[in-house]
Motif scaffolding. Structure first.
Motif, PDB file in Angstrom:
ATOM      1  N   LEU A  35       0.889  -1.333  -0.038  1.00  5.28           N
ATOM      2  CA  LEU A  35       0.173  -0.018  -0.200  1.00  5.28           C
ATOM      3  C   LEU A  35       0.992   1.325   0.042  1.00  5.28           C
ATOM      4  O   LEU A  35       2.084   1.049   0.395  1.00  5.28           O
ATOM      5  CB  LEU A  35      -0.862  -0.185   1.186  1.00  5.28           C
ATOM      6  N   PRO A  36       0.358   2.374  -0.299  1.00  4.06           N
ATOM      7  CA  PRO A  36       1.104   3.735  -0.472  1.00  4.06           C
ATOM      8  C   PRO A  36       1.611   3.964   0.937  1.00  4.06           C
ATOM      9  O   PRO A  36       0.998   3.711   1.987  1.00  4.06           O
ATOM     10  CB  PRO A  36       0.097   4.493  -0.982  1.00  4.06           C
ATOM     11  N   ALA A  37       2.748   4.608   0.787  1.00  2.00           N
ATOM     12  CA  ALA A  37       3.378   5.217   2.094  1.00  2.00           C
ATOM     13  C   ALA A  37       2.204   6.135   2.776  1.00  2.00           C
ATOM     14  O   ALA A  37       1.895   6.794   1.999  1.00  2.00           O
ATOM     15  CB  ALA A  37       4.910   5.957   1.637  1.00  2.00           C
ATOM     16  N   GLY A  38       2.273   6.134   4.041  1.00  2.00           N
ATOM     17  CA  GLY A  38       1.353   6.669   4.953  1.00  2.00           C
ATOM     18  C   GLY A  38       0.269   6.066   5.133  1.00  2.00           C
ATOM     19  O   GLY A  38      -0.689   6.454   5.923  1.00  2.00           O
ATOM     20  N   SER A  39      -0.135   4.936   4.553  1.00  2.82           N
ATOM     21  CA  SER A  39      -1.470   4.022   4.830  1.00  2.82           C
ATOM     22  C   SER A  39      -1.491   3.675   6.301  1.00  2.82           C
ATOM     23  O   SER A  39      -2.548   4.116   7.046  1.00  2.82           O
ATOM     24  CB  SER A  39      -1.389   2.940   3.895  1.00  2.82           C
ATOM     25  N   ALA A  40      -0.565   3.225   6.858  1.00  2.00           N
ATOM     26  CA  ALA A  40      -0.525   2.367   8.269  1.00  2.00           C
ATOM     27  C   ALA A  40      -0.580   3.837   9.319  1.00  2.00           C
ATOM     28  O   ALA A  40      -1.373   3.697  10.121  1.00  2.00           O
ATOM     29  CB  ALA A  40       0.462   1.747   8.836  1.00  2.00           C
ATOM     30  N   SER A  41       0.102   4.924   8.733  1.00  2.00           N
ATOM     31  CA  SER A  41       0.168   6.009   9.816  1.00  2.00           C
ATOM     32  C   SER A  41      -1.104   6.742   9.878  1.00  2.00           C
ATOM     33  O   SER A  41      -1.445   7.229  10.759  1.00  2.00           O
ATOM     34  CB  SER A  41       1.340   6.678   9.528  1.00  2.00           C
ATOM     35  N   ASN A  42      -2.019   6.702   8.801  1.00  2.00           N
ATOM     36  CA  ASN A  42      -3.256   7.437   8.550  1.00  2.00           C
ATOM     37  C   ASN A  42      -4.117   6.592   9.679  1.00  2.00           C
ATOM     38  O   ASN A  42      -5.120   7.210  10.289  1.00  2.00           O
ATOM     39  CB  ASN A  42      -3.626   7.198   7.185  1.00  2.00           C
TER      40      ASN A  42
END
Length: 185
Positions: A35-42
Motif C-alpha cells: 500500500l502507499p506510504a502513509g497508509s498505516a500511519s493514517n
C-alpha cells in the motif's frame, strides 16, 4: 474481502512473526501490505496504537484458525482433547508459525508494557472460558486447575519447537501424558 485495515494489520503480524518487534514500523507495514506510504500511519497514528490493533487482529486470526480447525465440535473425551491440542500445536509451529511467533513476541513485550498486559488479558479471557468449557466436556473434574497447567505446558512445547525445530516434531506423547494425568482419571 479483507479490509485495508486488516491488510495492514496482517502485514504487521507477518513482520513481527518473521523479523521481530524491532522491525515493526509504519513504513515496513505499508511496504509489506503493498500500500502507499502513509497508509498505516493514517489509521494508526502511533506505534502503540498499531501494536494494540495487532493484538486484536492476531487474537481474531487465532480464534478463526481454531474454529476452522475444530469446526467438528468440541472434544468430548480426553483422547479427543489430546488430538485437538496436537493438531493445534502442529498448526502453530507450521502454517501458523508467524502468527504464533507474533503472539510470543507480544507476550514478551507485555512484560515491559503494562497496557499490553491489559489488552492481552481481555483477549485471553475469552480463550480461557472457551478452553474451560472444553475441559469440562473432556472430563476434567477441575478445569480451573487443569486449564492453566495444560495450556502452560502446551505453550512451552510450542515455544521450544519454534526456537529449536525438530525434523519430526511430534508433541502427541507429551500432550497425551499430560491430559491423561489431569483429565482422564
Amino acid at each position: 474481502m479483507t479490509s485495508r485495515r486488516d491488510t495492514l494489520l496482517d502485514a504487521g503480524v507477518q513482520i513481527i512473526g518473521e523479523r521481530g518487534l524491532h522491525a515493526l514500523t509504519h513504513r515496513a507495514i505499508d511496504a509489506a501490505a503493498g500500500l502507499p506510504a502513509g497508509s498505516a500511519s493514517n489509521l494508526f497514528r502511533t506505534r502503540d496504537a498499531l501494536l494494540d490493533a495487532i493484538v486484536e487482529r492476531f487474537a481474531e486470526r487465532e480464534r478463526a484458525d481454531a474454529e476452522e480447525m475444530f469446526g467438528s465440535g468440541p472434544p468430548r473425551s480426553a483422547e479427543e482433547l489430546t488430538q485437538a491440542l496436537v493438531r493445534f500445536a502442529r498448526h502453530a509451529t507450521g502454517p501458523g508459525r508467524a502468527l504464533t511467533l507474533t503472539r510470543y513476541a507480544i507476550l514478551v513485550e507485555a512484560g515491559i508494557r503494562p497496557e499490553l498486559r491489559q489488552k492481552l488479558g481481555s483477549t485471553g479471557a475469552g480463550v480461557n472460558a472457551w478452553f474451560r468449557a472444553w475441559l469440562l466436556l473432556a472430563g476434567s473434574a477441575d478445569p480451573d486447575r487443569d486449564g492453566p497447567v495444560i495450556m502452560n505446558h502446551w505453550t512451552g512445547i510450542v515455544l521450544h519447537e519454534l526456537a529449536n525445530p525438530a525434523p519430526a516434531f511430534d508433541p502427541s506423547g507429551q500432550i497425551r501424558t499430560l491430559i491423561e494425568s489431569l483429565v482422564a482419571r
